[in-house]
Design a protein around this motif. Structure first.
Motif, PDB file in Angstrom:
ATOM      1  N   LEU A 170     -22.674   0.614  -3.160  1.00  0.00           N
ATOM      2  CA  LEU A 170     -22.660  -0.514  -2.239  1.00  0.00           C
ATOM      3  C   LEU A 170     -21.872  -0.093  -1.006  1.00  0.00           C
ATOM      4  N   ASP A 171     -22.572   0.054   0.111  1.00  0.00           N
ATOM      5  CA  ASP A 171     -21.976   0.573   1.346  1.00  0.00           C
ATOM      6  C   ASP A 171     -21.558  -0.592   2.234  1.00  0.00           C
ATOM      7  N   GLY A 172     -20.251  -0.813   2.323  1.00  0.00           N
ATOM      8  CA  GLY A 172     -19.734  -1.875   3.171  1.00  0.00           C
ATOM      9  C   GLY A 172     -19.184  -1.374   4.483  1.00  0.00           C
ATOM     10  N   GLY A 173     -19.503  -0.127   4.842  1.00  0.00           N
ATOM     11  CA  GLY A 173     -18.963   0.467   6.056  1.00  0.00           C
ATOM     12  C   GLY A 173     -17.623   1.134   5.792  1.00  0.00           C
ATOM     13  N   PRO A 174     -17.050   1.779   6.806  1.00  0.00           N
ATOM     14  CA  PRO A 174     -15.769   2.476   6.617  1.00  0.00           C
ATOM     15  C   PRO A 174     -14.653   1.504   6.261  1.00  0.00           C
ATOM     16  N   CYS A 175     -13.709   1.962   5.460  1.00  0.00           N
ATOM     17  CA  CYS A 175     -12.548   1.134   5.122  1.00  0.00           C
ATOM     18  C   CYS A 175     -11.722   0.863   6.375  1.00  0.00           C
ATOM     19  N   ASP A 176     -11.264  -0.369   6.506  1.00  0.00           N
ATOM     20  CA  ASP A 176     -10.422  -0.720   7.647  1.00  0.00           C
ATOM     21  C   ASP A 176      -9.035  -0.103   7.519  1.00  0.00           C
ATOM     22  N   ASP A 177      -8.544  -0.004   6.282  1.00  0.00           N
ATOM     23  CA  ASP A 177      -7.178   0.462   6.052  1.00  0.00           C
ATOM     24  C   ASP A 177      -7.138   1.127   4.686  1.00  0.00           C
ATOM     25  N   ASN A 178      -6.829   2.439   4.661  1.00  0.00           N
ATOM     26  CA  ASN A 178      -6.836   3.148   3.385  1.00  0.00           C
ATOM     27  C   ASN A 178      -5.450   3.213   2.739  1.00  0.00           C
ATOM     28  N   THR A 179      -4.523   2.356   3.198  1.00  0.00           N
ATOM     29  CA  THR A 179      -3.224   2.282   2.536  1.00  0.00           C
ATOM     30  C   THR A 179      -3.426   1.744   1.128  1.00  0.00           C
ATOM     31  N   PRO A 180      -2.887   2.392   0.099  1.00  0.00           N
ATOM     32  CA  PRO A 180      -3.124   1.921  -1.273  1.00  0.00           C
ATOM     33  C   PRO A 180      -2.414   0.599  -1.539  1.00  0.00           C
ATOM     34  N   SER A 181      -2.815  -0.040  -2.622  1.00  0.00           N
ATOM     35  CA  SER A 181      -2.146  -1.282  -2.999  1.00  0.00           C
ATOM     36  C   SER A 181      -0.724  -0.989  -3.473  1.00  0.00           C
ATOM     37  N   THR A 182       0.143  -1.952  -3.282  1.00  0.00           N
ATOM     38  CA  THR A 182       1.486  -1.910  -3.863  1.00  0.00           C
ATOM     39  C   THR A 182       1.363  -2.226  -5.347  1.00  0.00           C
ATOM     40  N   ILE A 183       2.070  -1.481  -6.189  1.00  0.00           N
ATOM     41  CA  ILE A 183       2.024  -1.726  -7.635  1.00  0.00           C
ATOM     42  C   ILE A 183       3.377  -2.234  -8.104  1.00  0.00           C
ATOM     43  N   LEU A 184       3.356  -3.392  -8.776  1.00  0.00           N
ATOM     44  CA  LEU A 184       4.577  -4.034  -9.245  1.00  0.00           C
ATOM     45  C   LEU A 184       4.469  -4.299 -10.745  1.00  0.00           C
ATOM     46  N   ASP A 185       5.456  -3.836 -11.501  1.00  0.00           N
ATOM     47  CA  ASP A 185       5.485  -3.993 -12.951  1.00  0.00           C
ATOM     48  C   ASP A 185       6.194  -5.302 -13.304  1.00  0.00           C
ATOM     49  N   LEU A 186       5.452  -6.208 -13.956  1.00  0.00           N
ATOM     50  CA  LEU A 186       6.029  -7.488 -14.360  1.00  0.00           C
ATOM     51  C   LEU A 186       6.377  -7.521 -15.849  1.00  0.00           C
ATOM     52  N   ALA A 198       0.585  -1.261   0.626  1.00  0.00           N
ATOM     53  CA  ALA A 198       0.274  -2.094   1.785  1.00  0.00           C
ATOM     54  C   ALA A 198       1.195  -3.302   1.909  1.00  0.00           C
ATOM     55  N   ILE A 199       1.740  -3.779   0.809  1.00  0.00           N
ATOM     56  CA  ILE A 199       2.670  -4.909   0.857  1.00  0.00           C
ATOM     57  C   ILE A 199       4.087  -4.379   0.682  1.00  0.00           C
ATOM     58  N   SER A 200       4.931  -4.630   1.658  1.00  0.00           N
ATOM     59  CA  SER A 200       6.265  -4.033   1.670  1.00  0.00           C
ATOM     60  C   SER A 200       7.196  -4.690   0.651  1.00  0.00           C
ATOM     61  N   VAL A 201       8.243  -3.963   0.290  1.00  0.00           N
ATOM     62  CA  VAL A 201       9.262  -4.506  -0.606  1.00  0.00           C
ATOM     63  C   VAL A 201       9.887  -5.753   0.012  1.00  0.00           C
ATOM     64  N   GLU A 202      10.056  -5.743   1.329  1.00  0.00           N
ATOM     65  CA  GLU A 202      10.655  -6.888   1.997  1.00  0.00           C
ATOM     66  C   GLU A 202       9.802  -8.149   1.808  1.00  0.00           C
ATOM     67  N   LYS A 203       8.476  -8.001   1.906  1.00  0.00           N
ATOM     68  CA  LYS A 203       7.601  -9.156   1.699  1.00  0.00           C
ATOM     69  C   LYS A 203       7.669  -9.640   0.257  1.00  0.00           C
ATOM     70  N   LEU A 204       7.725  -8.701  -0.680  1.00  0.00           N
ATOM     71  CA  LEU A 204       7.840  -9.081  -2.090  1.00  0.00           C
ATOM     72  C   LEU A 204       9.142  -9.844  -2.324  1.00  0.00           C
ATOM     73  N   ARG A 205      10.220  -9.329  -1.758  1.00  0.00           N
ATOM     74  CA  ARG A 205      11.528  -9.968  -1.925  1.00  0.00           C
ATOM     75  C   ARG A 205      11.560 -11.344  -1.288  1.00  0.00           C
ATOM     76  N   GLY A 206      10.788 -11.520  -0.234  1.00  0.00           N
ATOM     77  CA  GLY A 206      10.720 -12.821   0.406  1.00  0.00           C
ATOM     78  C   GLY A 206      10.126 -13.894  -0.494  1.00  0.00           C
ATOM     79  N   VAL A 207       9.356 -13.465  -1.506  1.00  0.00           N
ATOM     80  CA  VAL A 207       8.718 -14.407  -2.425  1.00  0.00           C
ATOM     81  C   VAL A 207       9.507 -14.566  -3.717  1.00  0.00           C
ATOM     82  N   ILE A 208       9.977 -13.436  -4.289  1.00  0.00           N
ATOM     83  CA  ILE A 208      10.583 -13.508  -5.633  1.00  0.00           C
ATOM     84  C   ILE A 208      12.064 -13.142  -5.656  1.00  0.00           C
ATOM     85  N   GLY A 209      12.617 -12.720  -4.511  1.00  0.00           N
ATOM     86  CA  GLY A 209      14.062 -12.482  -4.444  1.00  0.00           C
ATOM     87  C   GLY A 209      14.503 -11.111  -4.886  1.00  0.00           C
ATOM     88  N   TYR A 210      14.119 -10.689  -6.098  1.00  0.00           N
ATOM     89  CA  TYR A 210      14.593  -9.413  -6.640  1.00  0.00           C
ATOM     90  C   TYR A 210      13.429  -8.485  -6.955  1.00  0.00           C
TER      91      TYR A 210
END
Length: 221
Positions: A170-186, A198-210
């Protein structure tokens, strides 16, 4: 013989999604665009299909395959629970480039590799991927490249590496951003960062604190 569809064309997109969903149900492999890089996917509940995916990539069972979902409800059905932070993270960042590691629902009959009772889940922010996932249900999806080679940012890149091991491209054209996903172990008491993306630690901390990183726990304080 592989078949390719230009998903920027509405008619080909519709035909490609129908063909790809049928291929997944038959246990075949498909390549699909996501909001990060192109992925190679298979039905998550067909062990032979997941084994074919690992073989196509030249990858061992020691690196279990992540799972993409088209709905939050599907994600909830796959895990024991989301813990105290999972729902807030999903509300903030899904669909999008955040992969969450959770304890798997032990009643599931699947084999994603040596996952040690966990599953890596993500809902991608890409309309082609989401439309396919809503048809097929959860899919085991890894980056569409041979192990050790660069991730594919176009369907053509993926086809050069994977060839006829994949039924549908399935060809959706070139990727806009090839930065990999952030992986978080819950699965630990404090959410633990496994991969910066792609999602910074600062953004994660803004939601869950730690967030625990290599340097220990980080918080806004």
């Amino acid at each position: 013989m592989s078949r390719s569809y230009d998903c920027t064309d509405p008619e080909q997109r519709a035909a490609g999604l129908t063909d790809a969903a049928s291929a997944v149900r038959r246990g075949e492999l498909v390549v699909l665009p996501t909001d990060t890089v192109y992925g190679i996917g298979a039905d998550a509940f067909t062990p032979a299909a997941v084994a074919s995916l690992l073989e196509a990539k030249g990858r061992g069972r020691d690196m279990p395959v992540p799972v993409l979902v088209g709905t939050v409800r599907a994600a909830n059905a796959l895990v024991e629970n989301l813990g105290p932070y999972g729902q807030d993270l999903i509300d903030a960042f899904w669909p999008g480039p955040l992969t969450l590691i959770c304890r798997v629902n032990r009643s599931l009959s699947w084999d994603l590799g040596d996952s040690k009772g966990t599953v890596a889940l993500r809902m991608p922010l890409h309309s082609v991927a989401l439309d396919l996932l809503k048809e097929t249900g959860p899919m085991a999806v890894s980056s569409a490249n041979r192990s050790g080679a660069p991730a594919a940012t176009t369907a053509g890149d993926a086809e050069k590496q994977l060839g006829d091991s994949v039924s549908i491209y399935l060809d959706g054209g070139p990727c806009d951003d090839n930065t990999p996903s952030t992986i978080l172990d819950l699965t630990t008491a404090v959410p633990r960062l496994l991969r910066r993306g792609a999602i910074s630690v600062e953004k994660l901390r803004g939601v869950i604190g730690y967030v625990a990183t290599d340097g220990g726990s980080e918080s806004d304080g």
